[in-house]
Write an enzyme that holds these catalytic residues in place. Structure first.
Site, PDB file in Angstrom:
ATOM      1  N   ALA A 120     -12.676 -12.284  11.817  1.00 41.11           N
ATOM      2  CA  ALA A 120     -12.039 -11.998  13.324  1.00 41.11           C
ATOM      3  C   ALA A 120     -12.030 -12.988  14.752  1.00 41.11           C
ATOM      4  O   ALA A 120     -10.604 -13.302  15.095  1.00 41.11           O
ATOM      5  CB  ALA A 120     -12.516 -10.167  13.767  1.00 41.11           C
ATOM      6  N   TYR A 121     -13.243 -13.061  14.268  1.00 44.96           N
ATOM      7  CA  TYR A 121     -13.564 -14.400  15.191  1.00 44.96           C
ATOM      8  C   TYR A 121     -12.359 -15.814  15.117  1.00 44.96           C
ATOM      9  O   TYR A 121     -11.686 -16.350  15.727  1.00 44.96           O
ATOM     10  CB  TYR A 121     -14.405 -14.874  15.382  1.00 44.96           C
ATOM     11  CG  TYR A 121     -14.865 -15.787  16.596  1.00 44.96           C
ATOM     12  CD1 TYR A 121     -14.669 -16.891  17.427  1.00 44.96           C
ATOM     13  CD2 TYR A 121     -15.939 -17.336  15.497  1.00 44.96           C
ATOM     14  CE1 TYR A 121     -15.219 -17.249  18.085  1.00 44.96           C
ATOM     15  CE2 TYR A 121     -16.717 -18.280  16.297  1.00 44.96           C
ATOM     16  CZ  TYR A 121     -16.018 -18.274  17.550  1.00 44.96           C
ATOM     17  OH  TYR A 121     -15.905 -19.416  18.508  1.00 44.96           O
TER      18      TYR A 121
END
Length: 251
Positions: free
Chosen positions: A153-154
Site C-alpha cells: 500500500a505504501y
C-alpha cells in the site's frame, strides 16, 4: 557564492526528519525557506535552527490533505517572500502493513497526503515556478524491495508520485520547470521507529546497503537536494534518483 542564493523554497513536512534536513541544507546554500507542516511547534524549531545559522525561514501551518490549506500555504509563502522557485513535496502519511491489515482509511490517507497532495501542490506552484523552477518529490524504494510483504500500500502511493513526477517533467520542461524524484534512506523518526520495532528486519536491511549505513537527513539527503535544485543540475529532469547507498536497482 552559495548554490541557491536568491531562491525561495517551500518544503512540506519540514518540522522533522528528512523534510527538516532538506530545509536546513537549502538554507545553508542561501535559499529562503518556507517551512511547512502540521505542527507549528516543530516548524518553529526548524526555523530556529536555520536562523541560528544565519539563514532565513518562515513557518507555515499546512494540512496537505486539504486543498484549501494548500492554497493558503502557497499564497502565504509567495506573499511573504515575493516569489517561489523551489518546491519539495516531502510530507506523507504512511500506510504500512499487509494488504489484509491496511484499512481503507489508512490507504486513502496515504493517497490523499501523497500523490494527490503532490499533484495539487505542483499545480498550485506552477505559475510561480515558470521560467526558473525546480520541483523535487519524494518517493520510496519500497516498490523495489526484494520482498514486498507489508509494503504494498505504501509503495503504491509512492509509485503514483513517481508517475506524476515524470508527467510534470515532460509537460512543464518547456516552461522552465525541472521535476525530479528522490528515493531516500535516512535516519528519520519513522525509520528510527522501524529499527526499534523490527530490529531483525532492520539489520538485514542495513546489511543489504553496499555502504552499510543509513543516510543522514541533512548531510546525505538535504545536500543532494540542494545540488539538484542548483544551476549545476540544470539538465537533470524527469529522473528517479535513489539516495540509498547503492541498495536499489531501479532498472
Amino acid at each position: 557564492m552559495m548554490l541557491l542564493e536568491g531562491k525561495v523554497a517551500l518544503v512540506t513536512g519540514a518540522g522533522q526528519g528528512v523534510g527538516q534536513g532538506i530545509a536546513l541544507a537549502l538554507a545553508a546554500e542561501g535559499a529562503r525557506v518556507a517551512v511547512t507542516g502540521r505542527t507549528l511547534e516543530k516548524l518553529e524549531t526548524t526555523c530556529a535552527l536555520i536562523h541560528e545559522r544565519g539563514g532565513e525561514a518562515y513557518p507555515v501551518h499546512c494540512q496537505v490533505k486539504s486543498l484549501a490549506s494548500l492554497e493558503e500555504c502557497v499564497e502565504s509563502v509567495v506573499a511573504h517572500f515575493g516569489g517561489l522557485q523551489i518546491l519539495v513535496n516531502n510530507a506523507q502519511e504512511v500506510p504500512l502493513g499487509t494488504l489484509q491489515d491496511v484499512t481503507d482509511e489508512a490507504f486513502t490517507a496515504g493517497f490523499e497526503s501523497g500523490p494527490l497532495a503532490t499533484m495539487r501542490m505542483m499545480k498550485l506552484c506552477y505559475p510561480h515556478l515558470k521560467g526558473d523552477g525546480c520541483i523535487v518529490n519524494l518517493a520510496s524504494a519500497a516498490a523495489k524491495r526484494w520482498d514486498m510483504s507489508g509494503y504494498g500500500a505504501y509503495a503504491a502511493t509512492k509509485e503514483g508520485i513517481r508517475s506524476l513526477t515524470r508527467a510534470a517533467a515532460c509537460e512543464w520542461g518547456g516552461d522552465g520547470i525541472r521535476t525530479n524524484v528522490i528515493m531516500p534512506h535516512a535516519t528519520s523518526p519513522g525509520l528510527k521507529w522501524w529499527v526499534e520495532n523490527r530490529p531483525e528486519e532492520a539489520a538485514e536491511f542495513v546489511a543489504s546497503i553496499p555502504q552499510r549505513r543509513i543516510g543522514d537527513c541533512e548531510e546525505d539527503i538535504g545536500r543532494f537536494v540542494a545540488l539538484l535544485c542548483s544551476s549545476g543540475s540544470a539538465y537533470v529532469n524527469g529522473q528517479t534518483i535513489a539516495l540509498d547507498g547503492g541498495q536499489a536497482f531501479i532498472g
